[in-house]
Design a protein around this motif. Sequence first.
Motif, short mmCIF file in Angstrom:
data_model
loop_
_atom_site.label_atom_id
_atom_site.label_comp_id
_atom_site.label_asym_id
_atom_site.label_seq_id
_atom_site.Cartn_x
_atom_site.Cartn_y
_atom_site.Cartn_z
N LEU A 96 0.83 -1.20 0.00
CA LEU A 96 0.00 0.00 0.00
C LEU A 96 0.86 1.25 0.00
CD1 LEU A 96 -2.71 -1.14 2.57
CD2 LEU A 96 -2.80 -1.23 0.09
N SER A 97 2.11 1.09 -0.37
CA SER A 97 3.06 2.19 -0.53
C SER A 97 3.62 2.73 0.78
CB SER A 97 2.43 3.35 -1.33
OG SER A 97 1.97 2.90 -2.57
N HIS A 98 3.33 2.07 1.91
CA HIS A 98 4.01 2.45 3.14
C HIS A 98 5.43 1.90 3.10
CE1 HIS A 98 -0.31 2.30 4.39
NE2 HIS A 98 0.02 3.49 4.84
N PHE A 99 6.38 2.64 3.63
CA PHE A 99 7.76 2.17 3.55
C PHE A 99 8.57 2.68 4.74
CE2 PHE A 99 8.48 6.44 2.32
CZ PHE A 99 9.84 6.69 2.41
N ALA A 100 9.72 2.04 4.89
CA ALA A 100 10.70 2.47 5.89
C ALA A 100 12.07 2.10 5.38
CB ALA A 100 10.44 1.80 7.24
N GLU A 101 13.05 2.93 5.68
CA GLU A 101 14.43 2.67 5.28
C GLU A 101 15.32 2.78 6.51
OE1 GLU A 101 17.71 4.95 2.57
OE2 GLU A 101 15.83 4.40 1.57
N ILE A 102 16.11 1.74 6.74
CA ILE A 102 16.93 1.66 7.96
C ILE A 102 18.36 1.30 7.58
CG2 ILE A 102 17.24 0.49 10.18
CD1 ILE A 102 14.29 -0.14 10.16
N THR A 103 19.31 2.00 8.19
CA THR A 103 20.72 1.66 8.02
C THR A 103 21.19 0.86 9.23
OG1 THR A 103 21.13 3.65 6.71
CG2 THR A 103 23.04 2.57 7.70
N VAL A 104 21.82 -0.29 8.97
CA VAL A 104 22.24 -1.18 10.04
C VAL A 104 23.73 -1.46 9.90
CG1 VAL A 104 21.89 -3.44 11.11
CG2 VAL A 104 19.96 -2.25 10.05
N GLU A 105 24.46 -1.30 10.98
CA GLU A 105 25.87 -1.66 11.01
C GLU A 105 25.99 -3.10 11.50
OE1 GLU A 105 28.23 0.23 9.89
OE2 GLU A 105 26.97 2.01 9.57
N PRO A 157 14.50 -3.41 16.72
CA PRO A 157 13.14 -3.13 17.19
C PRO A 157 12.18 -3.13 16.01
CG PRO A 157 14.46 -1.12 17.12
CD PRO A 157 15.39 -2.26 16.83
N ASP A 158 10.90 -3.07 16.28
CA ASP A 158 9.92 -3.09 15.20
C ASP A 158 10.26 -2.05 14.14
OD1 ASP A 158 8.53 -5.10 16.32
OD2 ASP A 158 6.68 -3.99 16.65
N VAL A 159 10.23 -2.49 12.88
CA VAL A 159 10.40 -1.57 11.76
C VAL A 159 9.00 -1.10 11.38
CG1 VAL A 159 11.20 -1.30 9.39
CG2 VAL A 159 12.45 -2.80 10.99
N LYS A 160 8.71 0.17 11.65
CA LYS A 160 7.35 0.69 11.48
C LYS A 160 7.17 1.30 10.09
CE LYS A 160 6.27 1.34 16.34
NZ LYS A 160 5.67 2.23 17.36
N LEU A 161 6.12 0.81 9.44
CA LEU A 161 5.78 1.31 8.11
C LEU A 161 4.73 2.40 8.27
CD1 LEU A 161 5.52 -2.18 6.39
CD2 LEU A 161 7.40 -0.58 6.21
N CYS A 162 5.22 3.61 8.34
CA CYS A 162 4.32 4.74 8.62
C CYS A 162 4.14 5.67 7.43
CB CYS A 162 4.86 5.56 9.80
SG CYS A 162 4.97 4.63 11.34
N ASP A 163 5.23 5.92 6.73
CA ASP A 163 5.19 6.92 5.67
C ASP A 163 4.70 6.31 4.36
OD1 ASP A 163 6.22 8.80 7.42
OD2 ASP A 163 8.28 8.25 6.93
N ASN A 164 4.09 7.15 3.57
CA ASN A 164 3.71 6.76 2.22
C ASN A 164 4.66 7.39 1.22
OD1 ASN A 164 1.02 6.37 3.68
ND2 ASN A 164 0.59 5.58 1.65
N LYS A 165 5.08 6.61 0.26
CA LYS A 165 5.82 7.20 -0.84
C LYS A 165 4.88 8.13 -1.60
CE LYS A 165 9.69 4.30 -2.12
NZ LYS A 165 10.59 5.43 -1.97
N VAL A 166 5.39 9.24 -2.05
CA VAL A 166 4.58 10.18 -2.82
C VAL A 166 4.55 9.71 -4.26
CG1 VAL A 166 4.30 12.56 -3.55
CG2 VAL A 166 5.21 12.06 -1.28
#
Length: 584
Positions: free
Chosen positions: A426-435, A446-455
């Motif tokens: 549904l176009s919600h996304f999250a981007e995380i950088t992990v070392e 921790p939970d990766v939360k899909l909150c934002d919508n791609k425009v």
Amino acid sequence: MNLSVTPEMRSGRSAFIALMFAFICTFTNCSKTKNPAPGGATESGLTGVVVDINGIPVSGATIRIDNQEVTSTATGTFKIADIQLSDKRYVVTCSKTGYFTQQRALLRPDAGTARMQFTLHTKEITHTISAQNGGAAALSDGSKVDIPASGVVTPDGSNYAGPVRMSVVHLDPSDEDFPLRVPGGDLRAIREDASEVMLYSYGMMQVEMESEDGERLQLKAGKPATLTITIPQEQQATAPATIPLWYYDEAAGIWKEEGIAARQGNKYVGTVKHFSSWNVDAPKPFAKVKGCIFGPCGGLGMPNMLVSIGQTTTITDANGNFTATVPSDIPYNISVERRHNGGIGGVAQAMPALPKEGNATQNLSLPCSPYVTGRLSTCTGEPMVGFITMFIDGVNTGSTFTDEAANFKLFAPKGKTVVLKAYDMLSHFAEITVEMPDNDNGKELPDVKLCDNKVLGETSFIINGAGFNNKLWVMAGEGKPTVANGFFDLSDGSTFCAIAHNSNTLSLKFEGSTKGTYEEDTDITLKLNNVIYASDGATKIIVTKYEEVGGTIEGTFTGTLKEVLGNKTVTITNGKFAAIRVQL
């Protein structure tokens, strides 16, 4: 959202529609699981997953074994809890509209639950010929099928004189996905003298014919067709001058010998009296190999690992053990590929040929590698199934879907910086950088939360005809959220995009994966107010943006479309589309 495809829609375009609708259904919960039928005393269970050739889960596929039947879930998984396995070998069937039916052989496990994976290949109309004149259905690699004039009949044996729509696929043994696509899975066969053998394949053809109305067609008695199958370059030194022809008998779940093909240069040529899957194979006695796939750094046996063994595959049991049959007198490889196992793998072992009824044991230890685990969730903390892609130095190095509890696990090299891009459909996304750690320990997020919508840009068009008069239609508004996804199909070089809102769906297909103008080999299909229209005349798709996985595919389109189940025609102008690219 009702995205089902009716039997009347069987055509090349409807196969495309079925593929995309299934893809959307994966994340809109439009599949239901049937209760398995009673099966007597329980000896084992069966679990598995159904994916397409790109690894995308296929929901709503029907899995059958004996008198039991279930349907794959939104994430492509299935489970049959109670199976009465009293014999050595069972055949499990997986089918879904728009795909070639696939069968896989199941060997009764020594204990516990059996596991398997189905990899379904999209069934599209690749050629159309005249039944009256006959013709050739040629593929780009030189393989082809020649149909004789007046050589096609309907299921009741009546002569058929209309257009013949053909689905033709060459399965190349040198293709790394060949073991996943072999009908039956284990290459067991029965010779004309009723003896049982193991096959070593030099190539396969899947051929199906249908009428304009979707009725299955067959060859007329006394009118054989000619198959030409290209021999892979690496097998040409060992390919014999003549070789038996084999067809796959779905009712029996095994290959059967019927005829001979002769080598002509780098191709085998032979005639067949009917169509199913056909194979040019050398028959060999059985040999057996077993072993265990141990976890990274000398860990315990790894369950549910997909192991490639020669031209077949198997899945490890709960303790990491595997057993498989191989053809004698043929060297083979055992490997665990990263791309099939969530980023873990990358090990292979070349094995010498075994004698008749020979046995070999070969364990593999996966290389030490840290892993990252986590769970996708909504902003309010509810689990959300989705897709995660891992990038290292800007390169996609692994991807996975979550399980049904929204958990995921990916492996990565130690000490590397990885970027995880997670999104739902549904176009919600999250981007995380992990070392990643410098050691081999895992890392739990921790939970990766899909909150934002791609425009996303607007998907809209102006439609005329069939009661529409310069109507501006926008795929948005009240009701169910808009689903907008696209992916590149490695199997045929096509890009597919589907945008759905409520019960309305726009599907586009073009041959390529870059920006540009596409006017040939394009398809535009529209489901509007429960009426389905498909390309019927000139269509044009102009792609203005084509980004990496997680980015967008955008462009414009125009075309003339006709009702699939009627005669009304509509024209589309000023079309605009935008979709999230969700897979390589």
